[in-house]
Design a protein around this motif. Structure first.
Motif, PDB file in Angstrom:
ATOM      1  N   GLY A  93      51.310  93.697  11.456  1.00  0.00           N
ATOM      2  CA  GLY A  93      51.875  92.954  10.330  1.00  0.00           C
ATOM      3  C   GLY A  93      53.365  92.715  10.443  1.00  0.00           C
ATOM      4  N   GLN A  94      54.091  93.660  10.978  1.00  0.00           N
ATOM      5  CA  GLN A  94      55.534  93.519  11.209  1.00  0.00           C
ATOM      6  C   GLN A  94      55.965  94.633  12.152  1.00  0.00           C
ATOM      7  OE1 GLN A  94      58.280  94.255   7.920  1.00  0.00           O
ATOM      8  NE2 GLN A  94      59.575  92.521   8.520  1.00  0.00           N
ATOM      9  N   ALA A  95      56.996  94.379  12.931  1.00  0.00           N
ATOM     10  CA  ALA A  95      57.459  95.389  13.873  1.00  0.00           C
ATOM     11  C   ALA A  95      58.939  95.192  14.157  1.00  0.00           C
ATOM     12  CB  ALA A  95      56.665  95.325  15.181  1.00  0.00           C
ATOM     13  N   VAL A  96      59.542  96.268  14.648  1.00  0.00           N
ATOM     14  CA  VAL A  96      60.944  96.223  15.099  1.00  0.00           C
ATOM     15  C   VAL A  96      60.944  96.044  16.603  1.00  0.00           C
ATOM     16  CG1 VAL A  96      63.085  97.527  15.348  1.00  0.00           C
ATOM     17  CG2 VAL A  96      61.779  97.661  13.209  1.00  0.00           C
ATOM     18  N   LEU A  97      61.717  95.079  17.078  1.00  0.00           N
ATOM     19  CA  LEU A  97      61.883  94.872  18.511  1.00  0.00           C
ATOM     20  C   LEU A  97      63.272  95.335  18.898  1.00  0.00           C
ATOM     21  CD1 LEU A  97      61.078  93.800  21.297  1.00  0.00           C
ATOM     22  CD2 LEU A  97      61.893  91.535  20.574  1.00  0.00           C
ATOM     23  N   LEU A  98      63.331  96.435  19.644  1.00  0.00           N
ATOM     24  CA  LEU A  98      64.607  96.912  20.168  1.00  0.00           C
ATOM     25  C   LEU A  98      64.833  96.259  21.525  1.00  0.00           C
ATOM     26  CD1 LEU A  98      67.102  98.695  20.444  1.00  0.00           C
ATOM     27  CD2 LEU A  98      65.626 100.574  21.153  1.00  0.00           C
ATOM     28  N   LEU A  99      65.878  95.461  21.604  1.00  0.00           N
ATOM     29  CA  LEU A  99      66.154  94.701  22.822  1.00  0.00           C
ATOM     30  C   LEU A  99      67.464  95.185  23.425  1.00  0.00           C
ATOM     31  CD1 LEU A  99      65.160  92.429  24.653  1.00  0.00           C
ATOM     32  CD2 LEU A  99      66.370  90.798  23.198  1.00  0.00           C
ATOM     33  N   ASP A 100      67.343  95.991  24.489  1.00  0.00           N
ATOM     34  CA  ASP A 100      68.539  96.482  25.173  1.00  0.00           C
ATOM     35  C   ASP A 100      69.198  95.359  25.966  1.00  0.00           C
ATOM     36  OD1 ASP A 100      68.538  99.203  24.419  1.00  0.00           O
ATOM     37  OD2 ASP A 100      66.891  99.587  25.810  1.00  0.00           O
ATOM     38  N   GLU A 101      70.524  95.440  26.084  1.00  0.00           N
ATOM     39  CA  GLU A 101      71.299  94.429  26.822  1.00  0.00           C
ATOM     40  C   GLU A 101      70.998  93.021  26.326  1.00  0.00           C
ATOM     41  OE1 GLU A 101      73.629  95.539  28.928  1.00  0.00           O
ATOM     42  OE2 GLU A 101      72.926  97.537  28.400  1.00  0.00           O
ATOM     43  N   ALA A 127      70.817  95.774  21.241  1.00  0.00           N
ATOM     44  CA  ALA A 127      71.787  96.797  21.633  1.00  0.00           C
ATOM     45  C   ALA A 127      72.517  96.325  22.874  1.00  0.00           C
ATOM     46  CB  ALA A 127      71.080  98.129  21.907  1.00  0.00           C
ATOM     47  N   THR A 128      73.828  96.445  22.872  1.00  0.00           N
ATOM     48  CA  THR A 128      74.600  95.967  24.017  1.00  0.00           C
ATOM     49  C   THR A 128      75.959  96.642  24.067  1.00  0.00           C
ATOM     50  OG1 THR A 128      75.632  94.023  25.038  1.00  0.00           O
ATOM     51  CG2 THR A 128      75.411  93.997  22.655  1.00  0.00           C
ATOM     52  N   THR A 129      76.477  96.795  25.273  1.00  0.00           N
ATOM     53  CA  THR A 129      77.836  97.311  25.442  1.00  0.00           C
ATOM     54  C   THR A 129      78.856  96.178  25.456  1.00  0.00           C
ATOM     55  OG1 THR A 129      77.568  97.248  27.846  1.00  0.00           O
ATOM     56  CG2 THR A 129      77.054  99.326  26.737  1.00  0.00           C
ATOM     57  N   GLU A 130      78.377  94.935  25.441  1.00  0.00           N
ATOM     58  CA  GLU A 130      79.266  93.774  25.514  1.00  0.00           C
ATOM     59  C   GLU A 130      79.494  93.192  24.125  1.00  0.00           C
ATOM     60  OE1 GLU A 130      80.666  92.845  28.327  1.00  0.00           O
ATOM     61  OE2 GLU A 130      79.570  94.312  29.506  1.00  0.00           O
TER      62      GLU A 130
END
Length: 415
Positions: A93-101, A127-130
């Motif tokens: 039904g719904q989800a969190v997508l954690l996208l590194d870089e 999520a990103t260091t930039e």
């Protein structure tokens, strides 16, 4: 099996109360805590240096919202992987997508996310260091909130290290942990990895063991990332502000962090022209000489030439009159690109050109100084244009006095 997992992973907080650092985001009344308390989790990007808690926060946010979390790396994932995550999200039904870089996603990959963010099927946590503002397109940016994370303080890293010592069953050595907390430079993962390595080197934690585990201390600078340009900016502004000690500190940070000394030499030349200018014309010569000296000597001997130039520039009087005048000149050239050169200023190498009036009436400065200054030099319609304004800084005070004397003697140019 548990013992094989990295210490940083085993210490990952299970609730927000156990999270260390980033009080500006998770403290009372702060945005991420309020999201959890109000159940209003929205798409966002968490950006900051490594080891500051980006992944941990994403897990805690998904857990607090009661949503499944799917994790992808933008380095490896493409549109196909995004579609798989979308299908899994539809099942729940719904989800969190954690996208590194996340900054590495192409425009096509970013566009593939848009309809699912719009519908609410996916909550994206990038999520990103930039700095994401340079890489993400406007369409995706408009659907995201941006939260910066900062390096942890030494005290915060120390708190995490004490937890690690307890988990590993080590006897606590405050001096060793303090050393490790300072050397980690705000990176919790680096600190915990070094602690784990220290335990493998000796069953007894101590300062010498920690030093061995740390090895060569790494600089907190990505050679071409935001950290690098932040240090370059700090160096430039410290010189401009005539702060010698800050100048030396940032120059040392850059050199020891692996910055190309010739890049720094070129930057000093730019500062000499932009920020010192005619207030001290010797500054540009010294900056160029420092670059040549470094090219001749290399490191480490040649670095002292850069130090000399940097300190000289910091102590020199400052004027950006040339920089401002050039900006005005560029604007005038763009606004009047076809303005004809006055006939008397044109060259006349042929009889035809002489017959057309080229060079006619030109007053040669060394024979007719007054006429030379009074004759128009700018195209018709631009007479009276003033671009250069000398300041009273250093040598430029003499320039200003000469300009004022010329205008007082000859008056404004006539068209």
């Amino acid at each position: 099996m548990e013992g094989r997992r990295p210490l940083a992973e085993r210490l990952r907080p299970r609730c927000l109360e156990d999270f260390v650092g980033q009080a500006h985001l998770v403290g009372e009344g702060r945005p991420l805590r309020r999201m959890l308390e109000e159940g209003t989790l929205s798409s966002m990007v968490l950006f900051g240096p490594p080891g500051t808690g980006k992944t941990t926060l994403a897990h805690l946010l998904a857990q607090g919202a009661g949503l499944p979390l799917f994790r992808l790396s933008a380095v490896e994932a493409g549109v196909a992987e995004v579609r798989k995550a979308v299908e899994k999200a539809r099942e729940t039904g719904q989800a969190v997508l954690l996208l590194d870089e996340v900054h590495r996603f192409s425009k096509a990959q970013q566009d593939a996310l848009l309809p699912h963010l719009e519908s609410g099927l996916l909550v994206l946590i990038g999520a990103t260091t930039e700095n994401p503002s340079f890489a993400l397109g406007p369409a995706l940016r408009s659907r995201l909130r941006f939260f910066p994370l900062y390096p942890l303080s030494a005290e915060e890293v120390y708190t995490l290290l004490r937890r690690g010592v307890n988990l590993l069953g080590l006897e606590e050595d405050e001096a060793a942990l303090r050393l490790l907390a300072e050397a980690a430079q705000g990176d919790a993962r680096r600190a915990l990895n070094a602690l784990e390595l220290a335990r493998s080197l000796s069953p007894r934690l101590g300062v010498e063991v920690v030093r061995s585990a740390l090895g060569a201390t790494l600089s907190g600078m990505d050679r071409w990332g935001d950290g690098f340009y932040d240090l370059v900016s700090a160096l430039h502004k410290s010189i401009r502000g005539s702060h010698v000690d800050a100048t030396l500190y940032y120059l040392a940070r850059l050199v020891k962090g692996g910055a190309d000394p010739l890049y720094l030499a070129r930057r000093l030349i730019r500062i000499a022209a932009e920020d010192v200018g005619l207030a001290d014309p010797q500054a540009l010569r010294l900056a160029v000489a420092a670059k040549e000296a470094y090219e001749a000597l290399g490191s480490p001997e040649g670095e002292l030439a850069l130090v000399e130039a940097a300190v000289y520039l910091a102590l020199a009087p400052k004027s950006n009159s040339l920089y401002r005048a050039w900006q005005k000149a560029e604007e005038a050239a763009l606004a009047h690109p076809e303005a004809p050169v006055p006939l008397h200023l044109k060259n006349a190498p042929t009889a035809l050109m002489k017959a057309m009036g080229h060079g006619q009436g030109y007053a040669y400065y060394h024979e007719d100084k007054e006429g030379s200054f009074r004759q128009p030099y700018l195209p018709e319609g631009l007479q009276g244009l003033r671009l250069f304004e000398a300041t009273g800084e250093g040598w430029e005070e003499r320039v200003r006095a000469r300009l004022e004397a010329l205008w007082a003697r000859f008056g404004p140019q006539e068209g």
